[in-house]
Design a protein around this motif. Structure first.
Motif, PDB file in Angstrom:
ATOM      1  N   ARG A  38       0.841  -1.197   0.000  1.00  0.00           N
ATOM      2  CA  ARG A  38       0.000   0.000   0.000  1.00  0.00           C
ATOM      3  C   ARG A  38       0.884   1.257   0.000  1.00  0.00           C
ATOM      4  O   ARG A  38       0.599   2.227  -0.707  1.00  0.00           O
ATOM      5  CB  ARG A  38      -0.907  -0.002   1.234  1.00  0.00           C
ATOM      6  CG  ARG A  38      -2.037   1.025   1.178  1.00  0.00           C
ATOM      7  CD  ARG A  38      -2.795   1.052   2.503  1.00  0.00           C
ATOM      8  NE  ARG A  38      -3.199  -0.262   2.950  1.00  0.00           N
ATOM      9  CZ  ARG A  38      -4.270  -0.913   2.512  1.00  0.00           C
ATOM     10  NH1 ARG A  38      -5.046  -0.352   1.619  1.00  0.00           N
ATOM     11  NH2 ARG A  38      -4.562  -2.112   2.974  1.00  0.00           N
ATOM     12  N   ARG A  42       0.826   4.070  -2.961  1.00  0.00           N
ATOM     13  CA  ARG A  42       0.435   5.454  -2.632  1.00  0.00           C
ATOM     14  C   ARG A  42       1.480   6.445  -3.146  1.00  0.00           C
ATOM     15  O   ARG A  42       1.149   7.501  -3.685  1.00  0.00           O
ATOM     16  CB  ARG A  42       0.262   5.606  -1.127  1.00  0.00           C
ATOM     17  CG  ARG A  42      -0.971   4.894  -0.576  1.00  0.00           C
ATOM     18  CD  ARG A  42      -1.048   5.013   0.930  1.00  0.00           C
ATOM     19  NE  ARG A  42      -1.322   6.376   1.362  1.00  0.00           N
ATOM     20  CZ  ARG A  42      -0.520   7.079   2.145  1.00  0.00           C
ATOM     21  NH1 ARG A  42       0.618   6.551   2.571  1.00  0.00           N
ATOM     22  NH2 ARG A  42      -0.841   8.313   2.476  1.00  0.00           N
ATOM     23  N   ASP A 102       0.889  13.350   5.526  1.00  0.00           N
ATOM     24  CA  ASP A 102      -0.402  13.272   4.858  1.00  0.00           C
ATOM     25  C   ASP A 102      -0.266  13.764   3.418  1.00  0.00           C
ATOM     26  O   ASP A 102       0.405  14.752   3.145  1.00  0.00           O
ATOM     27  CB  ASP A 102      -1.415  14.145   5.606  1.00  0.00           C
ATOM     28  CG  ASP A 102      -2.832  13.899   5.157  1.00  0.00           C
ATOM     29  OD1 ASP A 102      -3.578  13.264   5.895  1.00  0.00           O
ATOM     30  OD2 ASP A 102      -3.172  14.352   4.032  1.00  0.00           O
ATOM     31  N   MET A 103      -0.929  13.061   2.513  1.00  0.00           N
ATOM     32  CA  MET A 103      -0.869  13.462   1.100  1.00  0.00           C
ATOM     33  C   MET A 103      -1.381  14.875   0.879  1.00  0.00           C
ATOM     34  O   MET A 103      -0.904  15.588  -0.001  1.00  0.00           O
ATOM     35  CB  MET A 103      -1.700  12.499   0.249  1.00  0.00           C
ATOM     36  CG  MET A 103      -0.981  11.272  -0.207  1.00  0.00           C
ATOM     37  SD  MET A 103      -1.927  10.512  -1.528  1.00  0.00           S
ATOM     38  CE  MET A 103      -1.139   8.904  -1.574  1.00  0.00           C
ATOM     39  N   LYS A 104      -2.353  15.281   1.683  1.00  0.00           N
ATOM     40  CA  LYS A 104      -2.936  16.605   1.471  1.00  0.00           C
ATOM     41  C   LYS A 104      -1.908  17.708   1.707  1.00  0.00           C
ATOM     42  O   LYS A 104      -1.773  18.634   0.909  1.00  0.00           O
ATOM     43  CB  LYS A 104      -4.147  16.791   2.393  1.00  0.00           C
ATOM     44  CG  LYS A 104      -5.347  15.945   1.994  1.00  0.00           C
ATOM     45  CD  LYS A 104      -6.526  16.197   2.922  1.00  0.00           C
ATOM     46  CE  LYS A 104      -7.735  15.374   2.482  1.00  0.00           C
ATOM     47  NZ  LYS A 104      -8.885  15.540   3.397  1.00  0.00           N
ATOM     48  N   GLU A 319      -7.911   2.679  -3.944  1.00  0.00           N
ATOM     49  CA  GLU A 319      -7.917   3.518  -2.735  1.00  0.00           C
ATOM     50  C   GLU A 319      -6.847   4.610  -2.826  1.00  0.00           C
ATOM     51  O   GLU A 319      -7.065   5.750  -2.411  1.00  0.00           O
ATOM     52  CB  GLU A 319      -7.678   2.644  -1.505  1.00  0.00           C
ATOM     53  CG  GLU A 319      -8.855   1.746  -1.145  1.00  0.00           C
ATOM     54  CD  GLU A 319      -8.520   0.743  -0.050  1.00  0.00           C
ATOM     55  OE1 GLU A 319      -9.425   0.019   0.382  1.00  0.00           O
ATOM     56  OE2 GLU A 319      -7.340   0.683   0.354  1.00  0.00           O
ATOM     57  N   ALA A 320      -5.693   4.245  -3.372  1.00  0.00           N
ATOM     58  CA  ALA A 320      -4.620   5.232  -3.516  1.00  0.00           C
ATOM     59  C   ALA A 320      -5.017   6.332  -4.491  1.00  0.00           C
ATOM     60  O   ALA A 320      -4.748   7.520  -4.259  1.00  0.00           O
ATOM     61  CB  ALA A 320      -3.338   4.546  -3.982  1.00  0.00           C
ATOM     62  N   ARG A 322      -8.057   7.353  -5.140  1.00  0.00           N
ATOM     63  CA  ARG A 322      -9.052   8.226  -4.492  1.00  0.00           C
ATOM     64  C   ARG A 322      -8.384   9.153  -3.480  1.00  0.00           C
ATOM     65  O   ARG A 322      -8.751  10.328  -3.356  1.00  0.00           O
ATOM     66  CB  ARG A 322     -10.126   7.373  -3.810  1.00  0.00           C
ATOM     67  CG  ARG A 322     -11.101   6.727  -4.773  1.00  0.00           C
ATOM     68  CD  ARG A 322     -12.371   6.275  -4.044  1.00  0.00           C
ATOM     69  NE  ARG A 322     -12.107   5.223  -3.069  1.00  0.00           N
ATOM     70  CZ  ARG A 322     -12.091   3.932  -3.348  1.00  0.00           C
ATOM     71  NH1 ARG A 322     -12.318   3.516  -4.583  1.00  0.00           N
ATOM     72  NH2 ARG A 322     -11.856   3.044  -2.405  1.00  0.00           N
ATOM     73  N   GLU A 323      -7.401   8.636  -2.760  1.00  0.00           N
ATOM     74  CA  GLU A 323      -6.698   9.473  -1.778  1.00  0.00           C
ATOM     75  C   GLU A 323      -5.963  10.632  -2.469  1.00  0.00           C
ATOM     76  O   GLU A 323      -5.972  11.767  -1.987  1.00  0.00           O
ATOM     77  CB  GLU A 323      -5.700   8.622  -0.981  1.00  0.00           C
ATOM     78  CG  GLU A 323      -5.013   9.398   0.131  1.00  0.00           C
ATOM     79  CD  GLU A 323      -3.993   8.561   0.899  1.00  0.00           C
ATOM     80  OE1 GLU A 323      -3.768   7.393   0.525  1.00  0.00           O
ATOM     81  OE2 GLU A 323      -3.417   9.097   1.860  1.00  0.00           O
ATOM     82  N   VAL A 324      -5.374  10.334  -3.604  1.00  0.00           N
ATOM     83  CA  VAL A 324      -4.661  11.378  -4.342  1.00  0.00           C
ATOM     84  C   VAL A 324      -5.645  12.415  -4.879  1.00  0.00           C
ATOM     85  O   VAL A 324      -5.385  13.631  -4.813  1.00  0.00           O
ATOM     86  CB  VAL A 324      -3.847  10.763  -5.494  1.00  0.00           C
ATOM     87  CG1 VAL A 324      -3.280  11.856  -6.390  1.00  0.00           C
ATOM     88  CG2 VAL A 324      -2.718   9.902  -4.950  1.00  0.00           C
ATOM     89  N   SER A 326      -8.430  13.268  -3.610  1.00  0.00           N
ATOM     90  CA  SER A 326      -8.846  14.087  -2.467  1.00  0.00           C
ATOM     91  C   SER A 326      -7.763  15.114  -2.117  1.00  0.00           C
ATOM     92  O   SER A 326      -8.061  16.270  -1.792  1.00  0.00           O
ATOM     93  CB  SER A 326      -9.125  13.176  -1.266  1.00  0.00           C
ATOM     94  OG  SER A 326      -9.448  13.932  -0.125  1.00  0.00           O
ATOM     95  N   ALA A 327      -6.498  14.676  -2.207  1.00  0.00           N
ATOM     96  CA  ALA A 327      -5.386  15.590  -1.912  1.00  0.00           C
ATOM     97  C   ALA A 327      -5.321  16.727  -2.931  1.00  0.00           C
ATOM     98  O   ALA A 327      -5.055  17.883  -2.577  1.00  0.00           O
ATOM     99  CB  ALA A 327      -4.073  14.815  -1.896  1.00  0.00           C
TER     100      ALA A 327
END
Length: 365
Positions: A38, A42, A102-104, A319-320, A322-324, A326-327
Motif C-alpha cells: 500500500r 500510494r 499526509d498526502m494533502k 484507494e490510492a 481516491r486518496e490522491v 482528495s489531496a
C-alpha cells in the motif's frame, strides 16, 4: 566433501540470499507486508498526479520524481525507531509519504498553498515534518550530508540511542561535503547511515562516466574506516535486511555505515530534464518497468505467499487513486500564503527579533 555436504553448502548459500528468511523479515505479519505494498502504491500514484498537475501549470519550481525507487523509501522507513531520524535531498516525496506525512499537506506544498507542509514556500524539494523526525528535503546536491551528520552528533552528545538515515543520490557521492561528512562520521564514531540511492544517472550522466569506483560507490567508505554494504533496491526484503544491519550498528555500537541501494528512476532527473531519453535508451527504461519494477515484484511475492489476491491489489490501487484525488482537491481549494508571510520563517526574522540575534550570539552561546 561428499556430494550431500556440497549440496547442503550450496543450499545454505542460496538460503542466505533469500532475504525473506532473515529475522527482521521472517517476523513480519501478513498485514505488515500488505501495508508495504500500500505504501509503495500510494507513493507512485501521488507522483503520477504530481506530474499531471505540474504539466497543467498548477505548480512552480522543479519536480524530481521518485517513480521506480519506492521500495527504498518504504523498506528503510519501516525500520525506524522512536529516536531515529531521516533527512534527504530534493527527490523527497517518497520518503515523506513513507514516514507518514499526509498526502494533502504534501500536495498543497506542491501547489504552493498555505496549507502545505512548508506553508507553500518550499515546494517540491522542501518537504518537512519535524514532528515525524523528517528533516527534509534539501535542494543543494550533497548539502544534506553534513546536516545528517549533525543530527547524528546530537544523538550521541545527548546519549540518545538513535540513528540518522541520510539519503543521497549517486551524483552526490562526488561532492566534497559528503567526504568531509564521512571523515567526521568515522573519526567521531557517529550513528549515521548514509544511504546512496544509486539510480545509475547523475542528472544526465551515467555512473560509468561520472565516478571512479563505479562498480561500488559504497566501497569508498573503507577510506574512512566505515562499514559499507550494497542492496538490491528492487527487493524490499533485501532493502530491509541490509538497512536493519546498519541501524543496529548505529544503535548498539554508535558506528556509521554507508549503504548503496541500486535502483532506477523511470523519468528524467527532473521535469527540466527534457533529454531523459537521449542519454539512455527506451529499451532500457522499458526493461526496468517490465522486469525490475519494485511494486510489480512485491505484488508477485505476496501473491506467491498467498497473502493477497488480484482483487485486493486492485482495491489498494483504487484507494490510492481516491486518496490522491482528495489531496488534489484539498490543494486546489486551499489559499495561497499571505503576502506578509514572505518575511516569516526566515533568518531575517530570527536575527531581528531577539537580542541574541542582534549580538551575534544566537547560534553559538
Amino acid at each position: 566433501m561428499n556430494k550431500t555436504s556440497v549440496a547442503s553448502k550450496i543450499q545454505a548459500e542460496v538460503d542466505l540470499q533469500d532475504f525473506s528468511k532473515v529475522s527482521t523479515n521472517a517476523a513480519l505479519t501478513s498485514d505488515q507486508k500488505v501495508e508495504f505494498l500500500r505504501g509503495m502504491v500510494r507513493i507512485r500514484r501521488f507522483e503520477q498526479a504530481a506530474l499531471k498537475y505540474y504539466n497543467q501549470g498548477c505548480m512552480g519550481g522543479f519536480l524530481h520524481l521518485y517513480i521506480g525507487q519506492e521500495a527504498v523509501a518504504v523498506g528503510t522507513s519501516s525500520l525506524l525507531h522512536a529516536d531515529d531520524h531521516i533527512i534527504t535531498a530534493y527527490r523527497d516525496h517518497g520518503h515523506a509519504i513513507a514516514v507518514g506525512m499526509d498526502m494533502k499537506e504534501c500536495m498543497a506544498e506542491l501547489f504552493g498553498k498555505a496549507t502545505g507542509c512548508s506553508k507553500g514556500k518550499g515546494g517540491s524539494m522542501h518537504f518537512f515534518s519535524p514532528e515525524r523526525h523528517y528533516w527534509g528535503g534539501h535542494g543543494v546536491v550533497g548539502g544534506q550530508t553534513p546536516l545528517g551528520l549533525g543530527i547524528a552528533y546530537a544523538l550521541k552528545y545527548k546519549k540518545v540511542r538513535g540513528a540518522t538515515l541520510c539519503f543521497l543520490g549517486d551524483g552526490a557521492v562526488n561532492q566534497g561535503t559528503y567526504h568531509e561528512s564521512l571523515n567526521l562520521a568515522g573519526l567521531w564514531s557517529l550513528p549515521v547511515v548514509y544511504i546512496i540511492e544509486n539510480n545509475q544517472y547523475s542528472m544526465g550522466t551515467s555512473v560509468e562516466r561520472s565516478s571512479t569506483f563505479r562498480n561500488c560507490l559504497a566501497q569508498r567508505a573503507e577510506g574512512y574506516g566505515i562499514a559499507w554494504d550494497t542492496a538490491n533496491g528492487e527487493d524490499l526484503y533485501e532493502v530491509r535486511a541490509k538497512t536493519q544491519g546498519a541501524i543496529q550498528r548505529a544503535h548498539k555500537d554508535c558506528r556509521p555505515t554507508v549503504l548503496e541501494v541500486r535502483t532506477y528512476r523511470y523519468y528524467g532527473h527532473s521535469v527540466a530534464d527534457a533529454n531523459a531519453k537521449k542519454y539512455r535508451s527506451t529499451e532500457e527504461i522499458e526493461r526496468h518497468k517490465n522486469f525490475h519494477d519494485p511494486i510489480r515484484l512485491w505484488s508477485k511475492r505476496l501473491l506467491d505467499e498467498a497473502i493477497v489476491t488480484g482483487k485486493l491489489i486492485d482495491q489498494i490501487d483504487e484507494e490510492a487513486v481516491r486518496e490522491v484525488e482528495s489531496a488534489v482537491q484539498f490543494a486546489s481549494g486551499s489559499p495561497p500564503p499571505r503576502e506578509t508571510a514572505i518575511f516569516e520563517d526566515i533568518y531575517y526574522e530570527v536575527d531581528h527579533a531577539t537580542q541574541a540575534g542582534c549580538s551575534g550570539t544566537h547560534f553559538f552561546r
